[in-house]
Scaffold this motif. Sequence first.
Motif, PDB file in Angstrom:
ATOM      1  N   MET A  93      -2.937   5.976   1.855  1.00 52.56           N
ATOM      2  CA  MET A  93      -2.774   5.331   0.546  1.00 52.56           C
ATOM      3  C   MET A  93      -3.089   3.871   0.476  1.00 52.56           C
ATOM      4  O   MET A  93      -2.317   3.105   0.933  1.00 52.56           O
ATOM      5  CB  MET A  93      -1.543   5.566  -0.293  1.00 52.56           C
ATOM      6  CG  MET A  93      -1.541   4.971  -1.496  1.00 52.56           C
ATOM      7  SD  MET A  93       0.301   4.898  -2.406  1.00 52.56           S
ATOM      8  CE  MET A  93       0.476   6.812  -2.560  1.00 52.56           C
ATOM      9  N   PRO A  94      -4.369   3.553   0.146  1.00 47.18           N
ATOM     10  CA  PRO A  94      -4.687   2.023   0.226  1.00 47.18           C
ATOM     11  C   PRO A  94      -4.144   1.506  -1.230  1.00 47.18           C
ATOM     12  O   PRO A  94      -4.081   2.442  -2.172  1.00 47.18           O
ATOM     13  CB  PRO A  94      -6.105   1.966   0.042  1.00 47.18           C
ATOM     14  CG  PRO A  94      -6.582   3.414   0.475  1.00 47.18           C
ATOM     15  CD  PRO A  94      -5.727   4.153   0.036  1.00 47.18           C
ATOM     16  N   SER A  95      -3.553   0.319  -1.222  1.00 44.11           N
ATOM     17  CA  SER A  95      -3.294  -0.216  -2.538  1.00 44.11           C
ATOM     18  C   SER A  95      -3.714  -1.930  -2.534  1.00 44.11           C
ATOM     19  O   SER A  95      -4.018  -2.476  -1.867  1.00 44.11           O
ATOM     20  CB  SER A  95      -1.771  -0.243  -2.684  1.00 44.11           C
ATOM     21  OG  SER A  95      -1.121  -1.120  -1.351  1.00 44.11           O
ATOM     22  N   PHE A  96      -4.137  -2.156  -3.969  1.00 42.20           N
ATOM     23  CA  PHE A  96      -4.482  -3.404  -3.986  1.00 42.20           C
ATOM     24  C   PHE A  96      -4.173  -3.699  -5.539  1.00 42.20           C
ATOM     25  O   PHE A  96      -4.646  -3.254  -6.602  1.00 42.20           O
ATOM     26  CB  PHE A  96      -6.061  -3.757  -3.803  1.00 42.20           C
ATOM     27  CG  PHE A  96      -6.665  -5.043  -4.371  1.00 42.20           C
ATOM     28  CD1 PHE A  96      -6.076  -6.218  -3.554  1.00 42.20           C
ATOM     29  CD2 PHE A  96      -7.162  -5.332  -5.272  1.00 42.20           C
ATOM     30  CE1 PHE A  96      -6.428  -7.544  -3.967  1.00 42.20           C
ATOM     31  CE2 PHE A  96      -7.574  -6.792  -5.900  1.00 42.20           C
ATOM     32  CZ  PHE A  96      -7.479  -7.620  -5.026  1.00 42.20           C
ATOM     33  N   ASN A  97      -3.075  -4.754  -5.780  1.00 37.16           N
ATOM     34  CA  ASN A  97      -2.838  -5.292  -7.094  1.00 37.16           C
ATOM     35  C   ASN A  97      -2.522  -3.791  -7.883  1.00 37.16           C
ATOM     36  O   ASN A  97      -3.003  -3.614  -9.142  1.00 37.16           O
ATOM     37  CB  ASN A  97      -3.912  -6.027  -7.836  1.00 37.16           C
ATOM     38  CG  ASN A  97      -3.963  -7.417  -7.274  1.00 37.16           C
ATOM     39  OD1 ASN A  97      -3.163  -7.655  -6.370  1.00 37.16           O
ATOM     40  ND2 ASN A  97      -4.794  -8.181  -7.391  1.00 37.16           N
ATOM     41  N   SER A 118      -3.017  -7.634  -1.698  1.00 38.22           N
ATOM     42  CA  SER A 118      -2.480  -7.697  -3.304  1.00 38.22           C
ATOM     43  C   SER A 118      -1.988  -9.098  -3.552  1.00 38.22           C
ATOM     44  O   SER A 118      -1.355  -9.725  -2.554  1.00 38.22           O
ATOM     45  CB  SER A 118      -1.423  -6.549  -3.462  1.00 38.22           C
ATOM     46  OG  SER A 118      -2.026  -5.217  -3.407  1.00 38.22           O
ATOM     47  N   THR A 119      -2.259  -9.805  -4.774  1.00 36.22           N
ATOM     48  CA  THR A 119      -1.817 -10.833  -5.126  1.00 36.22           C
ATOM     49  C   THR A 119      -0.723 -10.703  -6.102  1.00 36.22           C
ATOM     50  O   THR A 119      -0.258 -11.896  -6.508  1.00 36.22           O
ATOM     51  CB  THR A 119      -2.709 -11.635  -5.472  1.00 36.22           C
ATOM     52  OG1 THR A 119      -3.558 -11.181  -6.667  1.00 36.22           O
ATOM     53  CG2 THR A 119      -3.915 -12.170  -4.353  1.00 36.22           C
ATOM     54  N   ASP A 120      -0.412  -9.332  -6.509  1.00 32.48           N
ATOM     55  CA  ASP A 120       0.663  -9.421  -7.504  1.00 32.48           C
ATOM     56  C   ASP A 120       1.882  -8.874  -6.804  1.00 32.48           C
ATOM     57  O   ASP A 120       1.961  -9.143  -5.350  1.00 32.48           O
ATOM     58  CB  ASP A 120       0.427  -8.398  -8.530  1.00 32.48           C
ATOM     59  CG  ASP A 120       0.099  -6.763  -8.026  1.00 32.48           C
ATOM     60  OD1 ASP A 120       0.158  -6.681  -6.680  1.00 32.48           O
ATOM     61  OD2 ASP A 120      -0.353  -5.936  -8.888  1.00 32.48           O
ATOM     62  N   SER A 133      -3.452  -9.555   4.944  1.00 30.28           N
ATOM     63  CA  SER A 133      -3.495 -10.870   4.203  1.00 30.28           C
ATOM     64  C   SER A 133      -4.758 -10.923   3.440  1.00 30.28           C
ATOM     65  O   SER A 133      -4.855 -11.687   2.496  1.00 30.28           O
ATOM     66  CB  SER A 133      -3.438 -12.160   5.003  1.00 30.28           C
ATOM     67  OG  SER A 133      -4.301 -12.239   6.084  1.00 30.28           O
ATOM     68  N   VAL A 134      -5.899 -10.494   3.695  1.00 30.53           N
ATOM     69  CA  VAL A 134      -7.365 -10.551   3.169  1.00 30.53           C
ATOM     70  C   VAL A 134      -7.798  -9.279   2.515  1.00 30.53           C
ATOM     71  O   VAL A 134      -7.502  -8.364   3.166  1.00 30.53           O
ATOM     72  CB  VAL A 134      -8.306 -11.235   4.102  1.00 30.53           C
ATOM     73  CG1 VAL A 134      -9.758 -11.374   3.433  1.00 30.53           C
ATOM     74  CG2 VAL A 134      -7.838 -12.371   4.552  1.00 30.53           C
ATOM     75  N   ASN A 135      -8.451  -9.343   1.385  1.00 28.03           N
ATOM     76  CA  ASN A 135      -8.672  -7.835   0.910  1.00 28.03           C
ATOM     77  C   ASN A 135     -10.159  -7.710   1.467  1.00 28.03           C
ATOM     78  O   ASN A 135     -11.192  -8.488   1.397  1.00 28.03           O
ATOM     79  CB  ASN A 135      -8.909  -8.280  -0.651  1.00 28.03           C
ATOM     80  CG  ASN A 135      -9.594  -7.084  -1.304  1.00 28.03           C
ATOM     81  OD1 ASN A 135     -10.824  -6.809  -1.503  1.00 28.03           O
ATOM     82  ND2 ASN A 135      -8.644  -6.062  -1.738  1.00 28.03           N
ATOM     83  N   ASN A 136     -10.366  -6.782   2.096  1.00 27.29           N
ATOM     84  CA  ASN A 136     -11.433  -6.178   2.658  1.00 27.29           C
ATOM     85  C   ASN A 136     -11.937  -4.973   2.162  1.00 27.29           C
ATOM     86  O   ASN A 136     -13.075  -4.293   2.579  1.00 27.29           O
ATOM     87  CB  ASN A 136     -11.175  -5.902   4.238  1.00 27.29           C
ATOM     88  CG  ASN A 136     -10.794  -7.120   5.058  1.00 27.29           C
ATOM     89  OD1 ASN A 136      -9.864  -7.134   5.752  1.00 27.29           O
ATOM     90  ND2 ASN A 136     -11.644  -8.061   4.829  1.00 27.29           N
ATOM     91  N   GLY A 137     -11.569  -4.451   1.104  1.00 26.79           N
ATOM     92  CA  GLY A 137     -12.030  -3.169   0.286  1.00 26.79           C
ATOM     93  C   GLY A 137     -11.488  -1.890   0.796  1.00 26.79           C
ATOM     94  O   GLY A 137     -10.927  -1.912   1.673  1.00 26.79           O
ATOM     95  N   HIS A 138     -11.684  -0.909  -0.137  1.00 25.22           N
ATOM     96  CA  HIS A 138     -10.827   0.192   0.096  1.00 25.22           C
ATOM     97  C   HIS A 138     -11.499   0.959   1.310  1.00 25.22           C
ATOM     98  O   HIS A 138     -10.838   1.872   1.885  1.00 25.22           O
ATOM     99  CB  HIS A 138     -10.642   1.187  -1.174  1.00 25.22           C
ATOM    100  CG  HIS A 138     -12.022   1.540  -1.876  1.00 25.22           C
ATOM    101  ND1 HIS A 138     -12.990   0.685  -2.288  1.00 25.22           N
ATOM    102  CD2 HIS A 138     -12.624   2.790  -1.849  1.00 25.22           C
ATOM    103  CE1 HIS A 138     -13.989   1.405  -2.834  1.00 25.22           C
ATOM    104  NE2 HIS A 138     -13.886   2.650  -2.476  1.00 25.22           N
TER     105      HIS A 138
END
Length: 298
Positions: A1-5, A34-36, A56-61
Amino acid sequence: MPSFNASEFVSESIGSILNQSFQDYELIIVDDGSTDDTVVKIEQFRDDRIKLIKKSVNNGHAAARNLGVDLSLGDYIAAMDSDDLCASDRLAIQYEYLKRHPKIGLVGSWAEVVNSKGQTLGEMAVPLDSKTINTSLMMENCFIHSTLFYQKSYLKKFQFKYDEKFKLACDYDFLFNFSGKAELANLGDPLVKYRVHDFQLSSKKKDQQIYFADLVRLKQLDRLKVLYTEKDALLHLKLMKGHLLSGEEIDYSIVWFNKLIQANIKYKVHDSNIFHNFLLKILVSNVNKIADQNIKIL
């Protein structure tokens, strides 16, 4: 499960996994920078089956999914998005299906469509049998990603993964690649609640998604070993996306489809009857659109 914000939905999504009737699994969550307060929500769960990887860095799903697969210990992979919900028997049903059908490398299912409040909006129906799926992939991704359940061994054996260069269409490309190595299937029961909301990537970046999906559509011509010009490619994409054609384009479509049929006879990529009917349906649909357009003008 990827998660981002995904703080609004991730707790409910995790809960639907933890409440599965099938219990022998690990839940790998890759938070993609995520930044939230998504990570805070995830860390509130106290369950040894959860493995949280914090980037720490968003690299895409695509990168997040690949990392999750690489870290997995099981023989099977179940995909899940952080805003969707699983039926309580999803994993059990799909696991038993693959055990009973060893030639099937990947299985998905239909889905119930819900809004941000979880209210039902309808149902997503997708093709069920492998031969129909194989041909339908020429037009679109006929899988709902949160329903995917597949044998990990295929990824190892053929050394393919989610290709990051396809960005928002990486799942479409992944399934096309998988279809070249194994039979695929969908189950006609809604095993997932697919959530529609304003924050989905597909809503925010639709044009980019279409661009990369077009690249996958053209990739499939390579499997048929069809040589094509830029004119052919533009026409093919219009046909696969159901765009309105001119009368001249309709005439050339017949020539183009005959070329595809002859290539398929030679290389046997698709079931001949399904492929022929698939192309015929597209052609008839476009002729009907032109007729409707002329009637409106009159």
